[in-house]
Design an enzyme around this catalytic site. Structure first.
Site, short mmCIF file in Angstrom:
data_model
loop_
_atom_site.label_atom_id
_atom_site.label_comp_id
_atom_site.label_asym_id
_atom_site.label_seq_id
_atom_site.Cartn_x
_atom_site.Cartn_y
_atom_site.Cartn_z
N ASP A 39 -13.06 30.73 86.17
CA ASP A 39 -11.69 30.30 86.46
C ASP A 39 -11.43 30.27 87.97
O ASP A 39 -11.84 31.19 88.69
CB ASP A 39 -10.74 31.30 85.78
CG ASP A 39 -9.30 30.83 85.73
OD1 ASP A 39 -9.05 29.76 85.16
OD2 ASP A 39 -8.43 31.53 86.28
N GLU A 79 -31.84 37.05 86.20
CA GLU A 79 -32.57 38.21 85.68
C GLU A 79 -32.65 38.18 84.15
O GLU A 79 -33.42 38.90 83.54
CB GLU A 79 -31.86 39.51 86.08
CG GLU A 79 -31.88 39.80 87.55
CD GLU A 79 -30.94 40.97 87.88
OE1 GLU A 79 -30.61 41.77 86.98
OE2 GLU A 79 -30.53 41.05 89.05
C1 NOJ Z 1 -7.00 27.84 85.45
C2 NOJ Z 1 -6.81 27.95 83.98
O1 NOJ Z 1 -7.47 26.90 83.35
C3 NOJ Z 1 -5.32 27.95 83.75
O2 NOJ Z 1 -5.00 27.82 82.39
C4 NOJ Z 1 -4.75 29.20 84.33
O3 NOJ Z 1 -3.35 29.19 84.19
C5 NOJ Z 1 -5.10 29.32 85.81
N1 NOJ Z 1 -6.47 29.01 86.08
C6 NOJ Z 1 -4.85 30.71 86.29
O4 NOJ Z 1 -5.81 31.58 85.75
#
Ligand code: NOJ
Length: 585
Positions: free
Chosen positions: A221, A272
């Site tokens: 993310d 690894e």
């Molecule tokens: C990207 C994620 O896909 C989204 O749903 C989220 O709100 C933001 N990052 C924050 O984590």
């Protein structure tokens, strides 16, 4: 059916090398996929129960959005414990069972890793709140003194992606107004300080925890945002740009060079382990060339191609982005990925019919200007998917797109849950419209999503007509189209193939001036035609139709002529194979 099933599993198995180069990866948004407990929120046991449907669809891997312990302020992207399952979704034992059941079906599992920020309920953040300015506890996050007299102005002018300021002031233990902490997203999602070795070590531990359990990789993310410009300059984004980046002048919190060392470290760690574990970055980066920096040989294995997702349904623009993607990713030895929908964007069965701009993350509601006629938009979506799945590399699908689900526009205000909606006081709808629990059985409570009939976001009127059980036996359904495309893609090895553009002007029957409305390409033995123009085009004679995004139309006139070529209508894509190449399936 038996032969189709066999064909699906001959070219790629769990032992195939670097499976992620060609895989079709299906995104599960767990809270909206299938609810076994009956509480109205999807869960891990719900996923396990529906794995046969995903095997039948023919996907290679699943990416699960977060299911870890979380107060759910941002639907799980606010993690309070990275190494346990939130009771809302089940237990670690449920996860292990799901993983084993997926692997038994030769389906890999990628989990979401949220390293840019934690929940404010994470023990580390709670410790930081109780600790003094300058302490080791605060150094795990980004705390700063405020500006102005009394420090009552935020340290920078940065806005949160969800609206409102990106800094929140804390009250110190003695009750006095204190420092500010950074949260690029909701105030319940404080950003980690990735300059801090303790944070880096903690995430190595978290990676190992899931790798030891057997996951095949991670979707990372906000992979473009973990490191901030150390000078913390003021900055205002271009309002036209996608909310999570992609601006021409990168923000001081996006695309900072320091992120790459983190991924090199993780790459070594994954190496690894056996089995080609992979990292896929969620990186909203300004250009495709820069995006490729995330997948240099010693960094991530894949990154989402959001530039492709954001390309309109126009032949020249699509050809350009496909070429640019293959060139840019190819230059660093990485596969291109392709994606049209996910849990953050308007579903492509609606988006591709919109006439007005809608920056990513903003969302749409019933008052959005230029809403498409649903059948028209669905037709384009089916064509867009057929084009996407013909391309070499790896493709991502988002749950429900195989059913042709549209964006839900009429969610009542009081049911909305996206922090974007709250932080902008209803000015931006946000992303709830693409997150409505998906339908499985048309006549069941909650359209089969939950046996209790509960659903955390209300399903709209008529949702059951999209249900899988209505589409399974219907040869013309969107589900049948997806199954067929995936079956052919696998049998002909399109994922590992090479794209060659064909000159549409040389296709028999394509009139002068019409060729700019047509894209024609070959990949392995498959020829793909896409018609964007209003005039139907004849298919080259003698070709066998492997798949078509819509019904072909008959050439008008001369109904008694046996060699009448079928025509490809507007907003349609067809996959063909020549007679020399005996159809494999
Ligand atoms: C990207 C994620 O896909 C989204 O749903 C989220 O709100 C933001 N990052 C924050 O984590």
């Amino acid at each position: 059916m038996q032969t189709c099933h066999d064909a699906r599993h001959t070219t790629q198995t769990l032992t195939a090398p670097e499976w992620w180069r060609t895989a079709v990866i299906y995104q599960i948004y767990p809270r909206s996929f299938a609810d076994a407990s009956g509480d109205g929120v999807g869960d891990l046991r719900g996923i396990t129960r529906r794995l046969d449907d995903l095997a039948d669809l023919g996907v290679d891997a699943l990416w699960l959005s977060p299911f870890m312990v979380s107060p759910q302020k941002d639907a799980g992207y606010d993690v309070a414990d990275y190494c346990d399952v939130d009771p809302l979704f089940g237990t670690l034992a449920d996860f292990d069972e799901m993983l084993a059941a997926a692997h038994a079906r030769e389906i890999r599992i990628i989990v979401d890793l949220v390293p840019n920020h934690s929940s404010d309920q994470h023990p580390w953040f709670q410790e930081a709140l109780r600790a003094a300015p300058g302490s080791a506890e605060r150094a795990r996050y980004i705390f700063r003194d405020g500006r102005g007299p009394g420090g009552d102005q935020p340290p920078t002018n940065w806005d949160s992606i969800f609206g409102g300021p990106a800094w929140t002031r804390v009250t110190e233990e003695d009750g006095s107004p204190g420092q500010w902490y950074l949260h690029l997203f909701d105030s319940s999602q404080p950003d980690f300080n990735w300059e801090n070795e303790e944070v880096r070590e903690e995430f190595r531990r978290i990676l190992r925890f899931w790798l030891d359990r057997g996951v095949d990789g991670f979707r990372v993310d906000v992979a473009h945002g973990m490191v901030k410009d150390p000078s913390f300059p003021d900055w205002s984004p271009n309002p036209e740009a996608a909310s999570m980046g992609g601006d021409s002048a990168p923000a001081p919190y996006w695309e900072q060079p320091g992120v790459h060392e983190i991924y090199r470290d993780w790459h070594r760690l994954l190496a690894e382990y056996d089995g080609d574990r992979a990292l896929c970055g969620e990186a909203w980066v300004s250009t495709i060339e820069k995006t490729a920096l995330w997948v240099r040989p010693d960094e991530m294995h894949q990154t989402f191609n959001f530039h492709y997702l954001e390309t309109p349904w126009e032949p020249a623009a699509l050809r350009r982005i496909i070429d640019d993607s293959l060139r840019a990713f190819g230059a660093v030895g990485a596969p291109s990925t392709w994606v049209l929908s996910n849990h953050d964007v308007v579903r492509h069965a609606t988006r591709l019919g919109l006439t007005a701009e809608n920056p990513q993350g903003t969302g749409i509601g019933p008052d959005f200007p230029g809403l498409p006629e649903p059948q028209h938009a669905l037709r384009r979506a089916r064509a867009a998917t057929a084009l996407m799945l013909a391309l070499p590399g790896s493709a991502y699908l988002y749950q429900g797109e195989e059913l042709g689900l549209p964006e839900v526009l009429d969610i009542p205000d009081e049911a909305r849950q996206d922090p974007t909606w709250f932080r902008t006081r209803g000015e931006r709808y946000g992303r709830d419209g693409c997150r409505v629990p998906i339908p499985w059985e048309s006549d069941a409570p909650a359209a089969g999503f939950s046996s209790s009939g509960r659903s955390w976001l209300p399903q709209p009127e008529g949702w059951g007509t999209f249900a899988r059980d209505c589409q399974r036996e219907d040869a013309g359904s969107t589900l049948s189209l997806y199954r067929r495309l995936l079956e052919v893609r696998r049998a002909y090895g399109l994922g590992e193939g090479t794209l060659r553009w064909l000159d549409p002007g040389e296709l028999p029957g394509v009139a002068e001036g019409q060729s700019e409305d047509v894209l024609a390409l070959s990949n392995q033995d498959v020829v793909v035609l896409a018609n964007f123009g209003a005039t139907p085009i004849p298919l080259p004679p003698g070709r066998h139709v492997l798949a078509s995004s819509t019904e072909l139309v008959a050439e008008s006139g001369a109904p008694d002529r046996e060699d009448r070529a079928p025509l490809l209508p507007q907003d349609a894509v067809v996959w063909l194979v020549s007679p020399e190449n005996v159809p494999l399936i």
